[in-house]
Motif scaffolding. Sequence first.
Motif: not given
Length: 366
Positions: A73-77, A79-84
Motif C-alpha cells: 500500500w505504501m509503495l502504491y501511494a 506511485c499514485r501520487r507521482c503519477d498524479d
Amino acid sequence: MSNAGKTAQRRPKKVSPRTLAPSLILRPTPRQAGGGRYRHALVQKSYAMIAEGSKSFAAASRLFDPVTRERVWMLYAWCRRCDDIADGQEMGGELGNQSNIADRVKSIRILTRRALAGEPTADVAFDAFGQVASEVGLTMQHADDVIAGFELDAQDWRPRSEDDLARYCYHVAGAVGVMMAKVMGVQDDDEYTLDRACDLGLAFQLANIARDLDEDDRAGRCYLPMEWLAEEDIEPGQLMKPHHQWERADLASRLVLRMDRHAKAARLGTVRLPFRSRWAILAAANIYSEIGLEVRRRGPKAWDHRVVIPAWEKLRLITSAFFEAIRNNPLPPDEMPVWTRDAILLEVRMRGPIAEATMEPLPDGE
C-alpha cells in the motif's frame, strides 16, 4: 589639538566575532523513516489511496500477509501520487493542465530524495515511500528508474520503435514490478525472480495502453510505436478516427499478444514466493490479463465504453489464482517475451545517469 579632536581621529576598535550559544528553540530536523509520521497513519492513508485509485489492485493486495500488504500500500501511494503530480490529475482522474510538467517532475525527484533521507516532505505519499524504502532497501536508483518515465512524458516523448516502447513500459511499470518484488522479500541477487517481476509490470502497462488508447489520444498522447502506425497507414493524429477502427483494433491486438506472453512469463517467477504473495500476484496477473483480453475480444468497439472487470469476474479470477497458487506449477508461454529486463536496462544505463535536479523553487501556482 584638543582631547576631543584626538578622540575623533582614533580608529574604531575592532570587535572580534563571538560564537553564539546553541539555540534552545531552533533545532535541526531529525531524520527518521517516514518523515517522523507514525507508521500506522502512513499505512491507513496509503490504503485510502489504493482503494480509490485502483480497485483491482486493492482487491488483489488484500491477499498478501499483513506486513507485506501494508508495504504494498505504501509503495502504491508513492506511485499514485507521482503519477498524479506529473499528469496534473487527482487519483488517476481526467488529465489536468499539461504545462510545466518538467517542473512537476523535478519536484517529484526532490521530494523522493528527501523521503529516502528520512526528511519530512509534507506529503503523506512520499513519507510513506520513505518508510517502506527503509524497511525493504529501496534506493534512489529504483525510484529514478520510475521517475524517468514521467520525464519522458514531460519531454512530449513518443516511441518510434518497439524498443522505445519497451523502455517506456519498463520505466512506468516494469521498474515498479521490481520494487514490488523487493517489498515481497526478493533479494537483489535473485535475478530470475526480479526479471519475472519486471515481466508482470510490462504486462500491466501493455494492457493499460491497449485499454486507454482513446483517453491518451484526447490528451494528445500516443504510446504506439510510430513504426506500427506507419505499417497500418495511420496518419499522425488520426488513430481514433472511425475510418481506422480496424487498424486500431489490430494494433491493440499486437499489444495484447505481448501482454499475454509477459504475464505468462511473470507467473513462472511466483514459484519462489511465499504462498500468500504468490496468490496475490497470480490474482493481479489474472485480472489485468483479462482487461487486455477483453480489449481484444471487443475489437473495434473496445473504446466505445471503458473496459472494466466486474466484481463477480474479479472474484472468479481471484479464486482461480488460489488454486493456481496451491498447485504452484505455472505453464510457460509458448514463446518467451522478446523484451528482457537485461536488454532494457542496458539501453537505459547506456543513456547515462539522470542529471541531478537543481534545488531552485518551483514557479508560482505549483
